[in-house]
Design a protein around this motif. Structure first.
Motif, PDB file in Angstrom:
ATOM      1  N   ASP A 171       0.836  -1.208   0.000  1.00 27.08           N
ATOM      2  CA  ASP A 171       0.000   0.000   0.000  1.00 27.08           C
ATOM      3  C   ASP A 171       0.868   1.254   0.000  1.00 27.08           C
ATOM      4  OD1 ASP A 171      -2.385  -1.338  -0.010  1.00 27.08           O
ATOM      5  OD2 ASP A 171      -2.735  -1.178   2.146  1.00 27.08           O
ATOM      6  N   ALA A 172       2.020   1.148   0.665  1.00 30.69           N
ATOM      7  CA  ALA A 172       2.933   2.295   0.737  1.00 30.69           C
ATOM      8  C   ALA A 172       3.808   2.384  -0.516  1.00 30.69           C
ATOM      9  CB  ALA A 172       3.798   2.180   1.981  1.00 30.69           C
ATOM     10  N   GLY A 173       3.623   1.476  -1.443  1.00 33.71           N
ATOM     11  CA  GLY A 173       4.384   1.525  -2.686  1.00 33.71           C
ATOM     12  C   GLY A 173       5.739   0.841  -2.596  1.00 33.71           C
ATOM     13  N   VAL A 174       5.915   0.045  -1.562  1.00 39.46           N
ATOM     14  CA  VAL A 174       7.190  -0.654  -1.389  1.00 39.46           C
ATOM     15  C   VAL A 174       7.009  -2.119  -1.793  1.00 39.46           C
ATOM     16  CG1 VAL A 174       8.958  -1.336   0.278  1.00 39.46           C
ATOM     17  CG2 VAL A 174       7.799   0.867   0.513  1.00 39.46           C
ATOM     18  N   ILE A 175       7.881  -2.590  -2.628  1.00 38.34           N
ATOM     19  CA  ILE A 175       7.826  -4.006  -3.008  1.00 38.34           C
ATOM     20  C   ILE A 175       8.193  -4.835  -1.788  1.00 38.34           C
ATOM     21  CG2 ILE A 175       8.804  -5.795  -4.464  1.00 38.34           C
ATOM     22  CD1 ILE A 175       9.415  -3.598  -6.521  1.00 38.34           C
ATOM     23  N   CYS A 176       7.349  -5.771  -1.427  1.00 37.94           N
ATOM     24  CA  CYS A 176       7.607  -6.576  -0.244  1.00 37.94           C
ATOM     25  C   CYS A 176       7.940  -8.006  -0.647  1.00 37.94           C
ATOM     26  CB  CYS A 176       6.382  -6.539   0.666  1.00 37.94           C
ATOM     27  SG  CYS A 176       6.690  -7.413   2.191  1.00 37.94           S
ATOM     28  N   ILE A 177       9.085  -8.453  -0.246  1.00 41.09           N
ATOM     29  CA  ILE A 177       9.526  -9.817  -0.563  1.00 41.09           C
ATOM     30  C   ILE A 177       9.381 -10.648   0.705  1.00 41.09           C
ATOM     31  CG2 ILE A 177      11.435 -11.254  -1.343  1.00 41.09           C
ATOM     32  CD1 ILE A 177      12.650  -8.658  -2.553  1.00 41.09           C
ATOM     33  N   ALA A 178       8.465 -11.571   0.711  1.00 45.04           N
ATOM     34  CA  ALA A 178       8.223 -12.409   1.884  1.00 45.04           C
ATOM     35  C   ALA A 178       8.921 -13.745   1.695  1.00 45.04           C
ATOM     36  CB  ALA A 178       6.729 -12.604   2.092  1.00 45.04           C
ATOM     37  N   SER A 179       9.898 -13.990   2.530  1.00 45.12           N
ATOM     38  CA  SER A 179      10.698 -15.205   2.411  1.00 45.12           C
ATOM     39  C   SER A 179      10.301 -16.168   3.522  1.00 45.12           C
ATOM     40  CB  SER A 179      12.172 -14.828   2.513  1.00 45.12           C
ATOM     41  OG  SER A 179      12.959 -15.981   2.446  1.00 45.12           O
ATOM     42  N   LEU A 180       9.331 -17.004   3.203  1.00 46.24           N
ATOM     43  CA  LEU A 180       8.778 -17.933   4.193  1.00 46.24           C
ATOM     44  C   LEU A 180       8.736 -19.333   3.604  1.00 46.24           C
ATOM     45  CD1 LEU A 180       5.540 -15.999   5.226  1.00 46.24           C
ATOM     46  CD2 LEU A 180       7.726 -15.981   6.403  1.00 46.24           C
ATOM     47  N   ILE A 181       8.733 -20.319   4.479  1.00 43.77           N
ATOM     48  CA  ILE A 181       8.520 -21.679   3.979  1.00 43.77           C
ATOM     49  C   ILE A 181       7.086 -21.804   3.464  1.00 43.77           C
ATOM     50  CG2 ILE A 181       8.377 -24.118   4.607  1.00 43.77           C
ATOM     51  CD1 ILE A 181      10.557 -23.637   6.667  1.00 43.77           C
ATOM     52  N   SER A 182       6.142 -21.337   4.246  1.00 40.96           N
ATOM     53  CA  SER A 182       4.708 -21.423   3.912  1.00 40.96           C
ATOM     54  C   SER A 182       4.376 -22.763   3.252  1.00 40.96           C
ATOM     55  CB  SER A 182       4.279 -20.244   3.033  1.00 40.96           C
ATOM     56  OG  SER A 182       5.140 -20.040   1.946  1.00 40.96           O
ATOM     57  N   PRO A 183       4.395 -23.824   4.050  1.00 43.89           N
ATOM     58  CA  PRO A 183       4.315 -25.174   3.470  1.00 43.89           C
ATOM     59  C   PRO A 183       2.930 -25.600   2.976  1.00 43.89           C
ATOM     60  CG  PRO A 183       4.425 -25.301   5.863  1.00 43.89           C
ATOM     61  CD  PRO A 183       4.583 -23.858   5.512  1.00 43.89           C
ATOM     62  N   TYR A 184       1.885 -24.881   3.408  1.00 47.24           N
ATOM     63  CA  TYR A 184       0.535 -25.334   3.029  1.00 47.24           C
ATOM     64  C   TYR A 184      -0.065 -24.435   1.949  1.00 47.24           C
ATOM     65  CZ  TYR A 184       1.003 -28.013   7.316  1.00 47.24           C
ATOM     66  OH  TYR A 184       1.475 -28.859   8.287  1.00 47.24           O
ATOM     67  N   ARG A 185      -0.610 -25.095   0.936  1.00 49.55           N
ATOM     68  CA  ARG A 185      -1.208 -24.346  -0.192  1.00 49.55           C
ATOM     69  C   ARG A 185      -2.291 -23.398   0.270  1.00 49.55           C
ATOM     70  NH1 ARG A 185      -1.820 -29.507  -2.916  1.00 49.55           N
ATOM     71  NH2 ARG A 185       0.268 -29.879  -3.695  1.00 49.55           N
ATOM     72  N   LYS A 186      -3.106 -23.850   1.207  1.00 56.34           N
ATOM     73  CA  LYS A 186      -4.253 -23.007   1.607  1.00 56.34           C
ATOM     74  C   LYS A 186      -3.767 -21.689   2.235  1.00 56.34           C
ATOM     75  CE  LYS A 186      -5.317 -25.010   6.161  1.00 56.34           C
ATOM     76  NZ  LYS A 186      -4.357 -24.145   6.854  1.00 56.34           N
ATOM     77  N   ASP A 187      -2.659 -21.739   2.947  1.00 56.83           N
ATOM     78  CA  ASP A 187      -2.135 -20.507   3.563  1.00 56.83           C
ATOM     79  C   ASP A 187      -1.576 -19.565   2.494  1.00 56.83           C
ATOM     80  OD1 ASP A 187      -2.764 -21.651   5.988  1.00 56.83           O
ATOM     81  OD2 ASP A 187      -0.749 -22.462   6.301  1.00 56.83           O
ATOM     82  N   ARG A 188      -0.894 -20.145   1.508  1.00 54.95           N
ATOM     83  CA  ARG A 188      -0.367 -19.294   0.425  1.00 54.95           C
ATOM     84  C   ARG A 188      -1.527 -18.700  -0.377  1.00 54.95           C
ATOM     85  NH1 ARG A 188       3.194 -24.002  -0.127  1.00 54.95           N
ATOM     86  NH2 ARG A 188       2.175 -24.564  -2.078  1.00 54.95           N
ATOM     87  N   ASP A 189      -2.546 -19.514  -0.591  1.00 53.04           N
ATOM     88  CA  ASP A 189      -3.702 -19.017  -1.354  1.00 53.04           C
ATOM     89  C   ASP A 189      -4.427 -17.916  -0.590  1.00 53.04           C
ATOM     90  OD1 ASP A 189      -3.041 -20.746  -3.335  1.00 53.04           O
ATOM     91  OD2 ASP A 189      -4.585 -22.241  -2.872  1.00 53.04           O
ATOM     92  N   ALA A 190      -4.461 -18.055   0.744  1.00 53.51           N
ATOM     93  CA  ALA A 190      -5.117 -17.011   1.549  1.00 53.51           C
ATOM     94  C   ALA A 190      -4.355 -15.695   1.424  1.00 53.51           C
ATOM     95  CB  ALA A 190      -5.194 -17.453   3.004  1.00 53.51           C
ATOM     96  N   CYS A 191      -3.033 -15.771   1.377  1.00 50.40           N
ATOM     97  CA  CYS A 191      -2.217 -14.568   1.178  1.00 50.40           C
ATOM     98  C   CYS A 191      -2.501 -13.956  -0.192  1.00 50.40           C
ATOM     99  CB  CYS A 191      -0.738 -14.936   1.218  1.00 50.40           C
ATOM    100  SG  CYS A 191       0.073 -14.486   2.719  1.00 50.40           S
ATOM    101  N   ARG A 192      -2.547 -14.827  -1.166  1.00 50.80           N
ATOM    102  CA  ARG A 192      -2.831 -14.362  -2.534  1.00 50.80           C
ATOM    103  C   ARG A 192      -4.157 -13.612  -2.571  1.00 50.80           C
ATOM    104  NH1 ARG A 192      -1.112 -16.067  -7.669  1.00 50.80           N
ATOM    105  NH2 ARG A 192       0.208 -17.701  -6.795  1.00 50.80           N
ATOM    106  N   ALA A 193      -5.134 -14.142  -1.831  1.00 54.19           N
ATOM    107  CA  ALA A 193      -6.473 -13.546  -1.851  1.00 54.19           C
ATOM    108  C   ALA A 193      -6.516 -12.176  -1.181  1.00 54.19           C
ATOM    109  CB  ALA A 193      -7.465 -14.492  -1.172  1.00 54.19           C
ATOM    110  N   LEU A 194      -5.495 -11.857  -0.400  1.00 51.05           N
ATOM    111  CA  LEU A 194      -5.450 -10.538   0.241  1.00 51.05           C
ATOM    112  C   LEU A 194      -5.246  -9.421  -0.771  1.00 51.05           C
ATOM    113  CD1 LEU A 194      -3.050 -11.040   3.309  1.00 51.05           C
ATOM    114  CD2 LEU A 194      -5.483 -10.479   3.399  1.00 51.05           C
ATOM    115  N   LEU A 195      -4.671  -9.785  -1.893  1.00 51.91           N
ATOM    116  CA  LEU A 195      -4.237  -8.778  -2.861  1.00 51.91           C
ATOM    117  C   LEU A 195      -5.060  -8.803  -4.130  1.00 51.91           C
ATOM    118  CD1 LEU A 195      -0.544  -9.610  -2.315  1.00 51.91           C
ATOM    119  CD2 LEU A 195      -1.575  -7.409  -1.810  1.00 51.91           C
TER     120      LEU A 195
END
Ligand SMILES: Nc1ncnc2c1ncn2[C@@H]1O[C@H](COP(=O)(O)OS(=O)(=O)O)[C@@H](OP(=O)(O)O)[C@H]1O
Ligand SMILES: Nc1ncnc2c1ncn2[C@@H]1O[C@H](COP(=O)(O)OP(=O)(O)O)[C@@H](O)[C@H]1O
Length: 253
Positions: free
Chosen positions: A146-170
Motif C-alpha cells: 500500500d505504501a508503494g514498497v515491493i515486499c519480498i516475503a521469504s517464508l517456507i509457507s508449506p501449506y497451499r491453503k495458507d499461500r492461497d489465503a495470502c494471494r487472496a489478500l491482494l
C-alpha cells in the motif's frame, strides 16, 4: 497495480558478525549510501523450538541515508516465495532486493526466521501457528505494498491453503509466488544452521521436509530449479524474477 506483495528475505546462517560475506552473491554487503545495506547482529532470544540459536541475521534494507526520493517508478508489487529450509530463499531474497534497488525500486524483505523473533515470536511450527505466521506476514506485506514498497516475503509457507489465503489478500495478479524446487538432499547437505541434523536426530519435531509436510505449488508464477550439478547463482535466479516482474509490467514507473 494497486497492491503488490513483495517477499523480502534475509540472510541467516552460522556466520560471525565480522564475517557476514556471501561471495556467491557477487556484490558486497554492508555497502554504503543508496545501496542495499545488510545489517547483522546476533539474536539470543529463545526460539519456539526450545532452542537458543546463535543466529546472525543480515537483513536487506536500505541505508538510513536513502529515502523514497532516491527511488523512482516504484510499482506496487508483492511477491511471495515458499520452500523448505536451506533452499536459498533468504539468499535469493537478498539478491533480489539488491537487484531491484539497482533499478531504483524500493523493497523490503520479510524473512520468516527474523519475523519469528519479533512480531511472530509467540507462534510455533504447528499447522495452525504456521497459518497465523503467514497470515500476519501477508497483512504486513500488504501494508508495505500500500505504501508503494515491493515486499519480498521469504517464508517456507508449506501449506497451499495458507499461500492461497495470502494471494487472496491482494488484487489479482499482485501476488507472485516463487517456488524454489530444490531436492531435500541438497538442502540437507547445505544445512547452514544444522537444523536438519537436529531434526534427523529427533531433537526438533515437526520439521518441514523431515516429519512435516511441504505442499508443492500446483500453479505458481515462477519455478526456480536447483540441482547439485546445475545450480544457478543467487544473482542469476534474482534476474529471472526481475525479468518476470519487468515482463509483466510490475517495474514500470
Ligand atoms: N520445525 C520447523 N520447521 C521449519 N522451520 C523451522 C522449524 N523450527 C525452526 N525452524 C526455523 O524457522 C524458519 C522457518 O520459518 P517460517 O516462518 O518461514 O516457517 S513457516 O512459513 O511458518 O512454515 C526456518 O528458517 P529457514 O531455514 O530460513 O527456512 C528454520 O530456521
Ligand atoms: N544459488 C545457490 N547456490 C549455492 N548455494 C546457495 C545458493 N543459494 C543459497 N545457497 C547456500 O545455501 C544455504 C542456505 O541458504 P539460505 O538462503 O539461508 O536458505 P533458506 O533461507 O531457504 O533456509 C546457505 O549456505 C547459502 O549460502
Amino acid at each position: 497495480m494497486a497492491v503488490a506483495l513483495k517477499l523480502l528475505p534475509s540472510l541467516i546462517g552460522n556466520v560471525s558478525p565480522e564475517n557476514v560475506s556471501l561471495p556467491e552473491l557477487g556484490f558486497p554487503i554492508n555497502s554504503g549510501r543508496n545501496w542495499i545495506r545488510f545489517g547483522s547482529h546476533f539474536d539470543h532470544r529463545k526460539s519456539k523450538i526450545g532452542q537458543k540459536f546463535k543466529l546472525v541475521k543480515a537483513v536487506g534494507r536500505l541505508d538510513e541515508t536513502s529515502s523514497f526520493n532516491d527511488v523512482n517508478g516504484q510499482a506496487d508489487c508483492h511477491c511471495t516465495n515458499g520452500f523448505p529450509n536451506g533452499k536459498g530463499k533468504s539468499t535469493l531474497a537478498c539478491a533480489l532486493s539488491h537487484s531491484l534497488h539497482s533499478r531504483g525500486k524500493l523493497s523490503y524483505v520479510l524473512d520468516g526466521d527474523n519475523v519469528r523473533h519479533g512480531l511472530n515470536r509467540n507462534l510455533s511450527f504447528g499447522a495452525e501457528d504456521r497459518a497465523e505466521n503467514i497470515r500476519r506476514v501477508g497483512e504486513v506485506a500488504k501494508l508495505f505494498a500500500d505504501a508503494g514498497v515491493i515486499c519480498i516475503a521469504s517464508l517456507i509457507s508449506p501449506y497451499r491453503k495458507d499461500r492461497d489465503a495470502c494471494r487472496a489478500l491482494l488484487p489479482k495478479g499482485d501476488f507472485i509466488e516463487v517456488f524454489m524446487d530444490v531436492p531435500l538432499q541438497l538442502c540437507e547437505a547445505r544445512d547452514p544452521k544444522g537444523l536438519y541434523k537436529l531434526a534427523r536426530a529427533g531433537k526438533i519435531k515437526d520439521f518441514t521436509g523431515i516429519d512435516d509436510p511441504y505442499e508443492r505449488p500446483l500453479n505458481c508464477e515462477i519455478v526456480l530449479e536447483q540441482k547439485p550439478d546445475t545450480c544457478s547463482s543467487p544473482c542469476e535466479m534474482a534476474e529471472t524474477v526481475v525479468s518476470y516482474l519487468e515482463g509483466h509490467g510490475y517495474l514500470q514507473a
